[in-house]
Structures are given as structure tokens and as C-alpha cells.
Design a protein around this motif. Structure first.
Motif, PDB file in Angstrom:
ATOM      1  N   LYS A  79      45.166  28.003  -6.190  1.00 41.77           N
ATOM      2  CA  LYS A  79      44.295  26.970  -5.394  1.00 41.77           C
ATOM      3  C   LYS A  79      43.172  27.685  -4.779  1.00 41.77           C
ATOM      4  CE  LYS A  79      43.844  23.196  -2.139  1.00 41.77           C
ATOM      5  NZ  LYS A  79      42.912  23.842  -1.424  1.00 41.77           N
ATOM      6  N   VAL A 120      40.142  28.090  -6.946  1.00 40.58           N
ATOM      7  CA  VAL A 120      39.471  26.544  -7.066  1.00 40.58           C
ATOM      8  C   VAL A 120      38.493  26.423  -5.889  1.00 40.58           C
ATOM      9  CG1 VAL A 120      39.825  24.516  -7.789  1.00 40.58           C
ATOM     10  CG2 VAL A 120      41.127  26.082  -8.719  1.00 40.58           C
ATOM     11  N   ASP A 121      38.861  26.867  -4.713  1.00 38.68           N
ATOM     12  CA  ASP A 121      38.229  26.159  -3.621  1.00 38.68           C
ATOM     13  C   ASP A 121      36.600  26.894  -3.591  1.00 38.68           C
ATOM     14  OD1 ASP A 121      40.404  24.859  -2.732  1.00 38.68           O
ATOM     15  OD2 ASP A 121      40.977  26.291  -1.279  1.00 38.68           O
ATOM     16  N   ILE A 173      34.518  26.703  -5.884  1.00 41.83           N
ATOM     17  CA  ILE A 173      34.077  26.939  -7.015  1.00 41.83           C
ATOM     18  C   ILE A 173      32.959  26.148  -7.842  1.00 41.83           C
ATOM     19  CG2 ILE A 173      35.804  25.590  -8.636  1.00 41.83           C
ATOM     20  CD1 ILE A 173      36.037  27.989 -10.373  1.00 41.83           C
ATOM     21  N   GLU A 174      32.582  24.930  -7.102  1.00 37.26           N
ATOM     22  CA  GLU A 174      31.697  24.088  -7.566  1.00 37.26           C
ATOM     23  C   GLU A 174      30.457  24.228  -6.561  1.00 37.26           C
ATOM     24  OE1 GLU A 174      33.228  22.467  -3.683  1.00 37.26           O
ATOM     25  OE2 GLU A 174      34.091  23.662  -5.347  1.00 37.26           O
ATOM     26  N   ARG A 227      31.695  33.550  -7.344  1.00 39.44           N
ATOM     27  CA  ARG A 227      32.818  32.588  -7.067  1.00 39.44           C
ATOM     28  C   ARG A 227      33.679  32.169  -8.169  1.00 39.44           C
ATOM     29  NH1 ARG A 227      28.656  31.076  -3.303  1.00 39.44           N
ATOM     30  NH2 ARG A 227      27.744  29.485  -5.065  1.00 39.44           N
ATOM     31  N   GLN A 228      33.205  32.075  -9.359  1.00 38.95           N
ATOM     32  CA  GLN A 228      33.755  31.745 -10.710  1.00 38.95           C
ATOM     33  C   GLN A 228      34.575  32.797 -11.289  1.00 38.95           C
ATOM     34  OE1 GLN A 228      30.976  29.641 -13.059  1.00 38.95           O
ATOM     35  NE2 GLN A 228      30.368  28.196 -11.103  1.00 38.95           N
ATOM     36  N   ILE A 251      42.799  20.946  -7.355  1.00 38.24           N
ATOM     37  CA  ILE A 251      41.381  20.368  -7.667  1.00 38.24           C
ATOM     38  C   ILE A 251      41.123  19.226  -6.544  1.00 38.24           C
ATOM     39  CG2 ILE A 251      39.806  18.979  -9.267  1.00 38.24           C
ATOM     40  CD1 ILE A 251      41.507  20.702 -11.563  1.00 38.24           C
ATOM     41  N   SER A 258      37.955  17.748  -5.983  1.00 36.86           N
ATOM     42  CA  SER A 258      36.656  16.926  -6.056  1.00 36.86           C
ATOM     43  C   SER A 258      36.245  16.897  -7.673  1.00 36.86           C
ATOM     44  CB  SER A 258      35.676  17.521  -5.421  1.00 36.86           C
ATOM     45  OG  SER A 258      35.119  18.857  -6.007  1.00 36.86           O
ATOM     46  N   GLU A 293      33.434  17.550  -8.959  1.00 34.80           N
ATOM     47  CA  GLU A 293      32.621  18.584  -9.054  1.00 34.80           C
ATOM     48  C   GLU A 293      33.482  19.938  -9.394  1.00 34.80           C
ATOM     49  OE1 GLU A 293      30.588  15.746  -6.839  1.00 34.80           O
ATOM     50  OE2 GLU A 293      32.365  16.930  -6.620  1.00 34.80           O
ATOM     51  N   GLN A 294      34.583  20.133  -8.834  1.00 36.89           N
ATOM     52  CA  GLN A 294      35.324  21.301  -9.110  1.00 36.89           C
ATOM     53  C   GLN A 294      36.049  20.953 -10.477  1.00 36.89           C
ATOM     54  OE1 GLN A 294      38.345  21.307  -6.008  1.00 36.89           O
ATOM     55  NE2 GLN A 294      37.055  22.367  -4.665  1.00 36.89           N
ATOM     56  N   LEU A 353      35.355  23.466 -13.832  1.00 37.98           N
ATOM     57  CA  LEU A 353      36.566  24.240 -14.623  1.00 37.98           C
ATOM     58  C   LEU A 353      36.592  23.592 -16.001  1.00 37.98           C
ATOM     59  CD1 LEU A 353      39.170  23.565 -11.835  1.00 37.98           C
ATOM     60  CD2 LEU A 353      38.614  25.560 -12.562  1.00 37.98           C
TER      61      LEU A 353
END
Length: 789
Positions: A701, A704-705, A707-708, A720-721, A743, A745, A747-748, A752
């Protein structure tokens, strides 16, 4: 109880012969007693002037001897209970009686043929020789009776005791019996006095032997009768000879001497009535006999001291007394030396037992009992002390990976390290298991400095396996008014606090520290109750396909419905379960319940059921040698196919050695799928993809935080990605499925998907829910699919 009750099992013929033998023994005793009675009657008649010739009085002794010989012969032939040694002894007695009877028979014939000289005629030398030979044979037979001896030292002591007793008794009989005969006004013939002396020797030898004889096979009572047959008869003969001279010859031949065969037949009866021995002899020793012999040999000396003339018989007694005294001195010296040896042995054994009671058998350190005793002494005398409780971190792993032998050697190495570091400042202790302690009582000893030294020493590889070991140390100070239990409790609390802070450190106890630690310890104790009372429940977080939000799997998550604290998440109680070892039965519950529920969904929804169910597995479970069997049992009991079970394992668990690697390989061969959870958080994540038989990689996780986030800076967004992009590329290169965790949101989820992730889980997609909630979700999914068709 009759003697037949003691006899071993015999044939019916032997049992039938018992009454016959009993009657025969009684007849011999009665016949010999009758000879004595007839002799006494004839003696009375003779002195009354109606007995006839004096030569007739010499008939009673050979007749009684013949009867005694026949009785012994009957015993040897018909007593089945006699063993080889006893039978040999009685055959010797039979021979002695027969030769003696021949001698006295010769004397009787000689007296009858020379009746006119009967009063003054001496015993023929051939007759005396026969009797003497018979006495010697009897002495030889008594000497051969076995005596149980423990060893060489015991044999020498026994020999001294018997020699002392023999010389003491012989000296008394010489002074009171034989010597007066030699100096009497009417001395008897040399033959007669020699036979009396031999009779005394038979008596003394038998008396000495019976005092030290073992519990078998010759009956001690029978030996006493034989001793009386020689000694009592000879003593009475000596007294009568000294007191009455030649006149005593008639009562001696008719009454006194026939008593010897009667006593021998009594010995035969005693032997026949004795319980047979089983050969396991117990040595019997009359410890008073040597002292009685010393007292007896001193009696003539007392008589001399009070005015008795010191002639040559008295001088013999004096010499015997000196010899006996010297032997007693030697005997006492040997006894003193033996007692000293036994005392040293007892002290050595006592010290060894005290050491074993107060020290640990494996490491040789002081144990808990000695620790408490020393601490109590320090508190009572000095009033101040410090205690360090040291607990090895993850010691069970050593036993699981290398075996208990390696674990024991590691504990010995830890003990050696403690001895070296503590020195004279304190007492190192093994409390139990992998827990040690140090009691510091040195004036300048600093407990925190000692704890730091111990942790520094543990940073170096120890034991033959060159292992790195970590430990958590708790420190408690004992001030005025402290008790042993309070100090140990505070040290334990501090040690648990050190473990909660990350292990491999030390914590000094402070007021108020015990409350959270106690709550933590109590939580561990409540876990067992929770298992027994069914307070655990599983919830399931769906894993969805990002393209159409269809459920493809679930991750099983544990919840604890605590009766007072409400619903507890794993982070609140799993550390306590790991610490207490209850993680293994808790994990077994999760595994079995997950398989059962997955099989139920498969039966209800078929193709629409989750394709995979994933319970989390702890490192302690992977070290459990029964874990693979637990997985097999869960699959077999539920009927769930193995390829639908996904075991989620963290990177830290995989890096725990060969035992874990073997376990994971066995599971992979069984068809069970393995998921590498929280991927990317460890230092060895990339190398694991080659060594670890994983089917699924789950992106942590933390990657993933954020990433959007689109801040208009392409370089920052690419950074970030970067990890998420690298993980999907590595997974594709190794043919692994990927799941993005956490995940939160839409957007995330979109980012992904653009990166190539097809599966995900998180609160945005679906929150953890009960099994019924998953069933409703699957039912809705099935209905929607049916409507589309």
C-alpha cells in the motif's frame, strides 16, 4: 506354617514322601533321647550298686553316635530342599559322626573285654585317633560353610572379627576348662584331654561361624546345635573331671557325652524344618561377638589381678589377651579408615546433590532456586541489589532450523559469555528455557553498563555454528523494603517492555511501566480463552478485477470479538500471539475456517465463486514442522482444491532460513499457490522472485499512496510511479500475477490500470466484510451476469 509351604514345587511322589521323612526325623530324635534317658537311668542304678560292671557305661556313646549318623544320612538322602553346599556340609558331618562313633565303639569293646580295669584303663590310641579324626573332619566341615562377603575390605574385617572372637572364646575355655584338667589332682589321660580340646575347637568354630554365616544354605540353628554338641558337652566334661576326678567318668560316659548325638539330631531336625534359601544370601554379622570375646578374655586377667596364681595356663591367657588387644586395635583402625572413607563419600555425594539442586544441568549456571536464595540473602544483609533478566529473541528459530542439539550448545555458549562478562561482580543464572538472569551485588557494578556489555558481546557470532543472537534485557533495582518477588516482577516487566520496543535492547524499570506491559501479558493469556470460547471471526476483503470490478478472490482477515474491549484488529493482538506461541493454533483456526468457507462458496456459486482465498501466514507457522500437515488436513476436511488456496507470506518470513524454504517448496509441489505480500518493502525483494516459488506478487500500500497525484510535474509523477512500474515489469518477466493493495480512490485505480495492473483491493473497491456479505456480493454479481446474458 509347615515347611512344605516353603518348598519349591515338587512332584507328587516328593509331596507324598514329606510325612514319611517327618516321621523318620522324629524317630531318630526320640531314639537318641531314649539313649540319653537310658544312660541316665543306668548311671543312677550303678551308683545305687545295681548297675553291674562299669564297662557297660561306655556303650551309650557309640549307640547314640550311630543313631545320629543314621539321622544325618537320612537327611542327606531324602531332603530335596538341600542345595549342593548344604548337602556337602551334612555329608561331612555324617562322616565325622561315623568316624567318632567307630572310635567310641572301639573304646566300648575295649572296656567290655577289660572290664576289671575299666576304672583306670586309658582309651586305646586307635580309638582316640578315630575320635580325633572325626573332630577334625567336623571342624573342616564347619570351616567350609560359606559366608557372604561384599569385597576385599569386608573380607579382611570379617577375618579380624572372627579371629578376635575365636581367640577370645578359646582363651576362656582354656583357662576355665582344659587347663584345670591338665593340673587336676587326678588328671585324665592325654587322649581324653585332647578330645576335650578338640570338642572345644568344634564349639568355638561353630559359634564363630554361625555369628557371621549368611542367610543360607546351612541353617544357623542347626549350626548352633552342633556347636553345643561340641562345646557344652566338652565344658561339662571338663568341669566334672576337675571337680570329681575319675569318679566323674561314669556320668560323663552315660549322660553327658550321649548328649552330643542328641544335639546333632536336633540340628538335623532344625535343618529339615528350615525354609530353603534361593541362593541370594544376605550377610549376617553379630557385631557384639568380638566385644564379648574381648570381655571374656579379660575375665582371667581380672582373676589374676585379684590374687589368682599366675601359672603357665594363666600366662597363655595373658598372651592371648595381648594378641586379641592388638587385633582389636587393627580392627578399630580399619573401621576408622572405612568410616572416614564413607564420611568423605557421603560429604562428596551431599555436595554433588546440593550442586545439582542449585545449578542448571545443561549450562552449569546457578538455577532459579539458588538465584532466589542469593537475592533474598542480599536483600536481607546489604539491602540493595540489581537484577537483569535476559531473554533470547527468536530462540525457537534456532531449534527449528538447526535442531535442539544446536540450541543446547548455543545456550552453553551464552552461559560462558555471561560468566566472562559478569565475573566477580555478580551471579549469572539460567532461569529456564532461553531466559537468563544476572544478580549484581558488586559495589561498583552498573546494571546499565553490564546490559550494554552483554548486548555488545552478543553482536559477535557465538557457538560452533557462529550464530548472531539478540536478546532483550530488563533491569530492576532492589531498594530498601523490596522483596524477591517484587524485584523479579519489575525485571520481567522491564524485559517485556524491551521486547515491545523492538528487541535487542535493554530497559530499566520505572514506576508505572508495569501497567501497559501487564496488559500486554494479560492479552496473551486471554488468547487461549478466546480460542476455547470461539471469540475469533474471519472477515474477507474482496480482490477485484480492475476492468469490470468482478470479484476474483478474497483475503481472509482475523478479528477478535473481545468481551470487554470490543472488536480487535490483528495489529492489536498478533504480537502477543507471536510472543506466546499461540499464533500457531490461531493460524490453524484461520486456515481451516478459510478453507471451509471457500469450499462452501464453491458449492453454492460454482464458477462465480472466488477463484482464490488467501489467509495470511506468520513466520512462526512456517517454522512449525506440522504446518504442511495442517494445510493438507484443512484441504482434505473441507474438500477445497489446492489451487484455490493462496497463502500470503511476507518478505521477512521468507528470509528465515532453510526450514521455511523447505516448507514453501512442499506447499508449491502440493499445488497450493503462494503470494508475496507487502512486496517492495524489504531489501531483498528483487532476488526473492527467483528463489521464492511465488504465483502472485502483492504491491504494498505504501507504493500506492500518492500514485495518482498530478502536480503538473512529469518527473515527480514518474518518480512516484517508479516502484509500481518496476514491480509490474518484474512480475510479467517472471510470469507472476500482481495485486495492488490499498486502493483508496478511483484515480489510484485508473493509474494502476494504466501501469498494467489488472487486480486490486482496497476500501475504494470493497471493504472487509463477513462471509454473508461476500455471499451477497457474489449473488449480486451472478444475477448481474445472468441479466447481461
Amino acid at each position: 506354617m509347615t515347611r512344605a509351604a516353603f518348598r519349591p514345587t515338587a512332584s507328587p511322589a516328593v509331596d507324598a514322601a514329606e510325612p514319611v521323612v517327618r516321621k523318620a526325623v522324629r524317630r531318630y530324635v526320640g531314639a537318641t533321647a531314649a539313649v540319653v534317658a537310658l544312660g541316665a537311668a543306668w548311671c543312677a542304678a550303678y551308683f545305687a550298686g545295681v548297675g553291674g560292671s562299669e564297662a557297660l557305661g561306655y556303650v551309650f556313646v557309640p549307640v547314640g553316635g550311630a543313631l545320629a549318623t543314621a539321622a544325618v544320612h537320612h537327611l542327606c538322602r531324602h531332603d530335596t530342599a538341600l542345595d549342593r553346599v548344604a548337602r556337602r556340609f551334612w555329608r561331612t558331618v555324617r562322616l565325622a559322626l561315623a568316624v567318632i562313633s567307630v572310635g567310641y565303639g572301639w573304646l566300648a569293646v575295649d572296656m567290655l573285654t577289660h572290664a576289671a580295669q575299666a576304672r583306670t584303663r586309658a582309651m586305646p590310641l586307635p580309638a582316640a585317633a578315630c575320635v580325633a579324626i572325626g573332630f577334625c573332619v567336623a571342624i573342616w566341615g564347619v570351616a567350609r560353610v560359606p559366608v557372604a562377603v561384599a569385597g576385599a575390605g569386608e573380607w579382611w574385617r570379617l577375618l579380624l572379627d572372627r579371629t578376635i572372637a575365636f581367640l577370645g572364646c578359646t582363651a576362656v575355655l582354656w583357662y576355665a576348662g582344659l587347663a584345670p584338667m591338665l593340673t587336676a589332682a587326678e588328671p585324665w589321660s592325654r587322649q581324653a584331654m585332647a578330645l576335650v580340646g578338640l570338642g572345644f575347637l568344634v564349639a568355638v568354630g561353630a559359634a564363630t561361624k554361625v555369628s557371621y554365616v549368611a542367610g543360607g544354605p546351612v541353617d544357623p540353628t542347626a549350626l548352633r546345635f552342633i556347636a553345643a554338641g561340641g562345646g557344652v558337652v566338652a565344658g561339662v566334661v571338663a568341669v566334672l573331671a576337675v571337680r570329681f576326678g575319675f569318679v566323674a567318668g561314669i556320668p560323663v560316659q552315660t549322660v553327658v557325652m550321649p548328649m552330643a548325638p542328641l544335639l546333632v539330631t536336633f540340628g538335623v531336625a532344625a535343618q529339615w524344618l528350615a525354609a530353603p534359601q534361593d541362593g541370594r544370601r544376605t550377610a549376617r554379622r553379630d557385631v557384639l561377638l568380638p566385644y564379648l570375646a574381648v570381655a571374656a578374655v579379660d575375665l582371667p586377667l581380672v582373676a589374676v589381678a585379684f590374687g589368682a596364681p599366675l601359672r603357665w595356663p594363666g600366662r597363655v591367657v595373658v598372651i592371648a589377651a595381648v594378641v586379641v588387644t592388638a587385633l582389636v586395635t587393627v580392627r578399630q583402625y580399619l573401621a576408622f579408615r572405612e568410616n572416614s572413607r564413607l564420611l568423605r563419600s557421603a560429604r562428596s555425594q551431599e555436595e554433588r546433590l546440593q550442586y545439582e539442586v542449585s545449578h542448571d544441568g545443561l549450562t552449569g549456571l546457578a538455577n532459579r532456586a539458588l538465584f532466589r536464595d542469593r537475592l533474598a540473602t542480599v536483600l536481607a544483609t546489604r539491602g540493595r541489589a540489581s537484577v537483569l533478566i535476559l531473554d533470547l529473541d527468536d530462540f525457537k528459530t534456532v531449534n527449528d532450523l538447526l535442531g535442539h542439539g544446536a540450541g543446547d550448545r548455543l545456550l552453553v555458549s551464552i552461559a560462558q559469555l555471561l560468566r566472562a562478562e559478569v565475573g566477580k561482580d555478580g551471579l549469572p543464572v539460567r532461569v529456564g528455557g532461553d531466559e537468563f538472569a544476572v544478580l549484581l551485588f558488586g559495589t561498583h557494578a552498573d546494571p546499565e553498563e553490564m546490559a550494554a556489555r552483554l548486548l555488545d558481546a552478543l553482536d559477535r557470532p557465538i557457538s560452533e555454528h557462529r550464530l548472531l543472537v539478540q536478546a532483550s534485557i530488563g533491569i530492576a533495582d532492589a531498594g530498601p523494603g523490596a522483596t524477591v518477588d517484587s524485584v523479579l516482577r519489575d525485571a520481567d516487566v522491564a524485559m517485556y517492555a524491551a521486547k515491545q520496543r523492538g528487541k535487542a535492547g535493554f530497559v530499566r524499570y520505572a514506576d508505572g511501566m508495569g501497567e501497559p506491559v501487564l496488559a500486554y501479558m494479560q492479552l496473551g493469556g486471554e488468547l487461549r480463552r478466546a480460542l476455547d470460547e470461539g471469540e475469533f471471526e474471519l472477515v474477507y476483503q474482496p480482490i477485484l478485477r480492475l476492468s469490470d470490478r468482478r470479484v476474483v478472490g478474497v483475503e481472509a482477515l482475523l478479528r477478535w470479538h473481545h468481551p470487554t474491549r470490543g472488536v480487535l484488529r490483528p495489529a492489536e493482538f498478533i504480537p502477543a500471539a507471536e510472543r506466546t506461541g499461540l499464533i500457531v493454533p490461531v493460524g490453524r483456526f484461520v486456515l481451516r475456517e478459510t478453507c471451509r468457507q471457500a469450499a462452501a462458496w464453491l458449492a453454492e456459486f460454482g464458477l462465480d465463486a472466488p477463484q482464490e482465498v488467501g489467509p495470511n501466514v506468520s513466520v512462526r507457522q512456517l517454522h512449525d514442522p506440522d504446518f504442511v500437515a495442517d494445510v493438507c488436513a484443512a484441504l482434505a476436511d473441507s474438500g477445497l482444491p489446492g489451487d484455490r488456496l493462496v497463502l500470503e507470506v511476507t518478505e521477512s518470513a521468507i528470509l528465515r532460513g532453510q526450514q521455511v524454504a523447505r516448507t514453501l517448496s512442499e506447499l508449491d509441489r502440493m499445488g497450493v499457490r503462494l503470494a508475496l505480500d507487502d512486496f517492495g518493502t524489504g531489501e531483498s525483494s528483487l532476488s526473492l522472485l527467483r528463489a521464492f516459488p511465488a504465483s502472485i506478487v502483492k504491491l504494498d500500500k505504501s507504493f500506492v499512496d500518492g500514485i495518482e497525484i498530478d502536480d503538473g510535474l512529469p518527473a515527480a509523477a514518474s518518480t512516484r510511479q517508479a516502484v509500481a512500474r518496476a514491480v509490474i515489469q518484474l512480475a510479467r518477466a517472471h510470469g507472476l500475477d500482481t495485486v495492488a493493495e490499498g486502493i483508496e480512490s478511483a484515480e489510484q485505480a485508473t493509474v494502476l490500470r494504466e501501469l498494467g495492473y489488472t487486480l486490486g483491493q482496497g476500501y475504494h473497491l470493497a471493504q472487509p466484510m463477513t462471509a454473508d456479505g461476500v455471499s451477497r456480493l457474489l449473488a449480486g454479481q451472478r444475477d448481474l451476469a445472468a441479466a447481461d446474458r
